[in-house]
Design a protein around this motif. Structure first.
Motif, short mmCIF file in Angstrom:
data_model
loop_
_atom_site.label_atom_id
_atom_site.label_comp_id
_atom_site.label_asym_id
_atom_site.label_seq_id
_atom_site.Cartn_x
_atom_site.Cartn_y
_atom_site.Cartn_z
N ASP A 67 0.86 -1.19 0.00
CA ASP A 67 0.00 0.00 0.00
C ASP A 67 0.89 1.23 0.00
O ASP A 67 1.93 1.27 0.68
N ASN B 117 -2.96 0.22 -4.40
CA ASN B 117 -3.37 -0.79 -3.41
C ASN B 117 -2.97 -2.18 -3.89
O ASN B 117 -3.81 -3.03 -4.18
N GLU C 125 -4.40 -5.39 -1.98
CA GLU C 125 -5.81 -5.68 -2.23
C GLU C 125 -6.00 -6.34 -3.59
O GLU C 125 -6.78 -7.29 -3.75
N GLN C 126 -5.28 -5.85 -4.60
CA GLN C 126 -5.37 -6.44 -5.93
C GLN C 126 -4.77 -7.83 -5.97
O GLN C 126 -5.29 -8.74 -6.64
N CYS D 26 -4.71 -10.10 -3.72
CA CYS D 26 -5.59 -11.10 -3.13
C CYS D 26 -6.70 -11.53 -4.08
O CYS D 26 -7.37 -12.54 -3.83
N LYS D 27 -6.90 -10.81 -5.18
CA LYS D 27 -7.91 -11.20 -6.17
C LYS D 27 -7.37 -12.22 -7.17
O LYS D 27 -8.12 -12.75 -7.98
N LYS E 197 -0.75 -10.21 3.84
CA LYS E 197 -2.09 -10.06 3.26
C LYS E 197 -2.42 -11.22 2.34
O LYS E 197 -3.55 -11.72 2.33
N HIS F 189 -5.28 -14.08 3.26
CA HIS F 189 -6.41 -14.30 2.35
C HIS F 189 -6.48 -15.76 1.92
O HIS F 189 -7.57 -16.35 1.88
#
Length: 542
Positions: A367, A395, A398-399, A401-402, A437, A441
């Motif tokens: 981040d 971010n 966050e990306q 983890c997709k 992260k 996840h």
């Protein structure tokens, strides 16, 4: 499409056709280098008329607001005559003079046989565009804006069928309509300041490679790097048009027909905030034997636009489309490799193209906010956070983890850029947070309180000896862990998150070091040290 005035071979008519464009610089492209000659003769040598005219035009076209203003501003003595001669007459005179200088530069170019030969090849590439002509054009280095378009973002499908290019946005907080309106009014001044900060010095600090003066300083290195890629690796340069209209400068090295064992895999490189494909992280997978596709951020070297997150995603999207639909690679044969801030576009592409084979992130972070707060005074915390979240929201965690595929993180043990305290404090490296992260996840049951403590202790190890000590202390059993993971996948499928911690209760807490060890490798170096080719490898795949 070739303009109608370009069809004639008469230099005077060529110049006449360029007349509407003769404002601050001529539209005839600047020739920089001619490849295939000796090193001393490789740089294009303009003649006297072109050289001096070009110097004048370069001065008034500097990307500083004051440069053009200074050119059109009347001298001090002129102010006393402002009632006699209107300012518009002075400005018009200056523009005519600049147009005259541009015409002189054009005449200087058209009287140079080397330039005439180049412009003939360029005209043929726009008019004919055969591979042979493109190959001839590749022997010249010139203003990229004149390069013919090789691929557009909408070539694979019509615009109406093309999916939108979206980013993950911060989730809005739900409030009543009245309170929301009042808060919006109160926040308006801060939002205006945030917008101005982000779109002026903010993006330039974040992406210094887009600054004109820095590009000017490194231009000789870029020319040499580009020449090396073309001459030694048969690099193919191409111009891609993104959905926002930006032109993206790319270079492709094809190793599929070579004897290299990894040549059928394409590595797409995402450079850092001051990196270019000519001198960035691209040589690492290239020297490791892979086919490689490099591209420059919007606003870097030949690419147009500015490097804001949306523009970055748009550029990455057209690069992926180009690799699949024009170069002929399947998504499962594409590997994304990113260094530092390039992790944003790489994780966006992995999230948006889930069939991508693998993702390698070198010296990247989770981040941007913690790193931005590190370099700004505490009094600006609110403004910095708002600015980053609204306009510069990188971010990566966050990306990431997709994405469901294999991931490898490379942590620099002496990294001085993405640490929030000092380089010696390896636990402040934001690469740790990126790993946590990802693991939290994918393996939420394993990453419970005790498992998280084990992982943090393992992350404190900065070398192989310390890592082995942690493994030994917790008696990590690799074979047992792998057998459990394979059994889980066979029974329940491979879509994350996994509830694998429910299996073998009481044993998975210390075994959490195995997934961490498979997803992160240490590299003893500072942030900007090049990654050696032997250190580049594909991620672990169960």
């Amino acid at each position: 499409m070739v303009p109608p005035w370009w069809q004639t071979g008469d230099p005077c008519l060529h110049l006449a056709g360029f007349a509407p464009h003769l404002t601050l610089s001529a539209s005839l492209p600047r020739l920089k280098m001619m490849r295939g000659f000796s090193h001393q003769e490789s740089y294009y040598q303009p003649r006297t008329l072109e050289k001096h005219a070009d110097s004048i035009l370069a001065l008034v076209s500097l990307p500083a607001p004051g440069a053009f203003t200074l050119c059109l501003s009347p001298p001090a003595g002129y102010l006393t005559m402002s009632k006699v001669v209107p300012f518009s007459h002075y400005a018009g005179t200056m523009l005519l003079l600049l147009a005259g200088v541009a015409c002189l530069r054009g005449i200087g170019r058209w009287t140079n046989p080397q330039y005439v030969q180049f412009i003939t090849v360029l005209e043929d590439s726009h008019r004919i565009g055969t591979p042979e002509i493109k190959k001839k054009l590749a022997s010249y280095n010139f203003d990229f804006r004149s390069w013919p378009v090789d691929f557009r973002w909408d070539e694979a499908s019509s615009r109406s069928e093309s999916r939108g290019i979206s980013l993950l946005r911060p989730e809005p907080k739900h409030r009543s309509a009245a309170n929301g309106f009042l808060r919006s009014v109160k926040k308006l001044p801060c939002q205006i300041v945030s917008y101005v900060v982000a779109h002026t010095f903010g993006r330039r600090v974040l992406y210094p490679g887009s600054v004109y003066l820095l590009q000017k300083a490194v231009m000789p290195m870029l020319l040499q790097g580009q020449a090396r890629l073309v001459e030694e690796y048969n690099g193919k340069r191409a111009k891609l048009i993104a959905c926002d209209g930006n032109e993206i400068d790319t270079m492709f090295m094809d190793r599929r027909e070579s004897s290299e064992p990894h040549g059928k895999k394409l590595v797409i490189c995402c450079e850092g905030n001051a990196g270019f494909y000519e001198v960035g992280c691209l040589p690492t997978p290239l020297d490791a034997g892979y086919s490689v596709l490099g591209w420059n951020h919007p606003g870097f070297a030949g690419s147009t636009g500015v490097p804001l997150p949306q523009n970055e995603a748009n550029a990455m999207d057209v690069v992926i489309q180009y690799a699949i639909h024009c170069l002929g690679f399947l998504p499962e044969d594409i590997v994304l490799y990113a260094w530092s801030i390039g992790g944003f576009t790489a994780t966006w592409a992995a999230m948006s193209y889930p069939d991508i084979s693998a993702l390698v992130l070198d010296a990247s972070f989770d981040d941007l906010v913690p790193l931005a707060l590190k370099v700004m005074p505490d009094s600006c915390r609110g403004l910095v956070t708002t600015t980053v979240r609204q306009y510069l929201n990188l971010n990566n965690g966050e990306q990431l983890c997709k994405y469901q595929g294999p991931v490898l993180l490379i942590r620099r043990t002496k990294d001085e850029i993405i640490t929030t305290t000092v380089p010696e404090d390896i636990m402040s490296n934001r690469g740790n947070d990126l790993l946590l992260k990802l693991l939290q996840h994918r393996y939420p049951e394993v990453m419970a309180e005790e498992g998280l403590r084990v992982i943090r202790e393992w992350l404190e190890a900065s070398n192989a000896v310390e890592e082995a000590a942690v493994y030994s202390a917790y008696e990590v059993d690799d074979d047992w862990c792998l057998s459990v993971l394979k059994s889980y996948r066979a029974e329940r499928g491979g879509h994350f998150p996994w509830s694998v911690g429910e299996w073998g209760v009481g044993r998975w807490d210390p075994q959490a070091a195995l997934p961490a060890n498979q997803h992160l490798r240490n590299f003893e170096a500072t942030h900007c040290a090049p990654l050696p080719p032997h250190e580049f490898r594909l991620p672990w795949h169960l």
